[in-house]
Design a protein around this motif. Structure first.
Motif: not given
Length: 348
Positions: A173-177
């Motif tokens: 969540k909140g991390n698009d890696d």
């Protein structure tokens, strides 16, 4: 040669359940994992930011929109494999979540039925650690397949234990890696549901807590409860023009939790307690149907946790209402409510 994702309507308002938000630079519709990887890879190569959009049920998009590429997860597919006493179901990230739940219930499998009626796509469920009626994704998740954007590779069978699953959150969540491509769940094959732990659902089913019932019966009961709260999508019903529950239930040290008659609270680990966000909102003086700017947005007429779009509104209207509720609760009880949906190019 693999098919490429196709360009579609750039207005993010038509791709979200709130029906709010400005346009993206472009919107690509990806019909499966390969197309997701290609679409994201092409955006990365062009130096464009990427926004993953499933059913759009957990997104609040700024009126200015998103200056990048939005990738719509549209691939479908489920498969089943026996694993001892359980059945592992593999679901494509673009599969409609409630369709996936309905399919497993139709197969006589238990576990997901209490998560019926939740809008969105399957790929979002481990990101948010979706939960409802006493069950959450972490209870059933085996592993996921991820596209690792930094390495440019697909990582298969990443165990649930590596995802940092917690109350309505994960390391994703909140991390698009890392982008979810497929999800696997271990489900019961003995004809029984997950234990019925949620008191309201147990009462509706006429059973005692921890009982197990026919998964189909549990699904229908959950759908009925959700419809009564405006939590099942209906284009004609503005109470469902929302992002679901807008605020998470706050978890506090027990010593800091306000004491309010009738407020629902649950143990949440050593010396911690989870409070009902809905109860806090109501006790702070916000009733169902409380309106925001111009009456264009309001709290649902059936459930104070849902902030709804009544038509003709803007994301700025919605955020103004959210701030009013958040600040009202903080002023009254000293508890700061946190938003559950993902805020895109905007903030509270």
């Amino acid at each position: 040669m693999r098919a490429a994702a196709t360009t579609t309507d750039p207005r993010l308002s038509v791709h979200t359940t709130l029906r709010l938000g400005g346009p993206a630079g472009r919107v690509l519709r990806a019909e499966g994992a390969d197309e997701v990887v290609d679409a994201v890879g092409s955006a990365d190569a062009a130096g464009e930011p990427v926004l993953l959009v499933g059913g759009g049920s957990n997104l609040v998009v700024a009126d200015d929109g998103f200056d990048g590429t939005a990738v719509l997860l549209a691939g479908r597919g489920l498969s089943y494999e026996r694993a001892g006493d359980a059945v592992v179901v593999t679901v494509d990230a673009g599969e409609d979540w409630d369709d996936a739940v309905a399919a497993t219930v139709a197969e006589g499998l238990g576990g997901l039925e209490c998560l019926s009626g939740i809008p969105g796509r399957t790929g979002a469920t481990p990101v948010q650690n979706v939960g409802a009626y006493g069950v959450e994704v972490a209870d059933l998740l085996v592993d996921v397949d991820l596209y690792d954007r930094r390495a440019g590779i697909v990582r298969e069978h990443v165990p649930a234990s590596e995802l940092g699953l917690a109350y309505r959150t994960s390391v994703l969540k909140g991390n698009d890696d890392a982008i979810v491509l497929r999800v696997r769940f271990a489900l019961r094959a003995d004809g029984g549901s997950a234990p019925i732990r949620y008191a309201e659902l147990a009462r509706t089913l006429g059973v005692t807590p921890e009982s197990r019932v026919d998964p189909a019966a549990a699904r229908e009961a959950v759908l009925g409860l959700r419809r009564g709260k405006g939590m099942v999508l209906d284009a004609a019903d503005h109470d469902t023009w929302s992002a679901g529950s807008f605020f998470t239930n706050p978890i506090l040290p027990a010593a800091d939790a306000p004491v309010i008659d009738g407020l629902a609270a649950w143990p949440a680990g050593a010396d911690r307690v989870k409070l009902s966000a809905a109860g806090l909102i109501q006790n702070a003086g916000f009733a169902r149907g409380h309106t925001g700017p111009g009456g264009r947005v309001s709290l649902s007429t059936r459930h104070v946790l849902a902030l709804t779009h009544r038509g003709g509104g803007t994301t700025a209207d919605l955020l103004a209402l959210a701030r009013e509720v958040r600040d009202g609760v903080a002023d009254r009880f000293g508890v700061v409510l946190r938003p559950e949906p993902v805020l895109v190019n905007c903030h509270l």
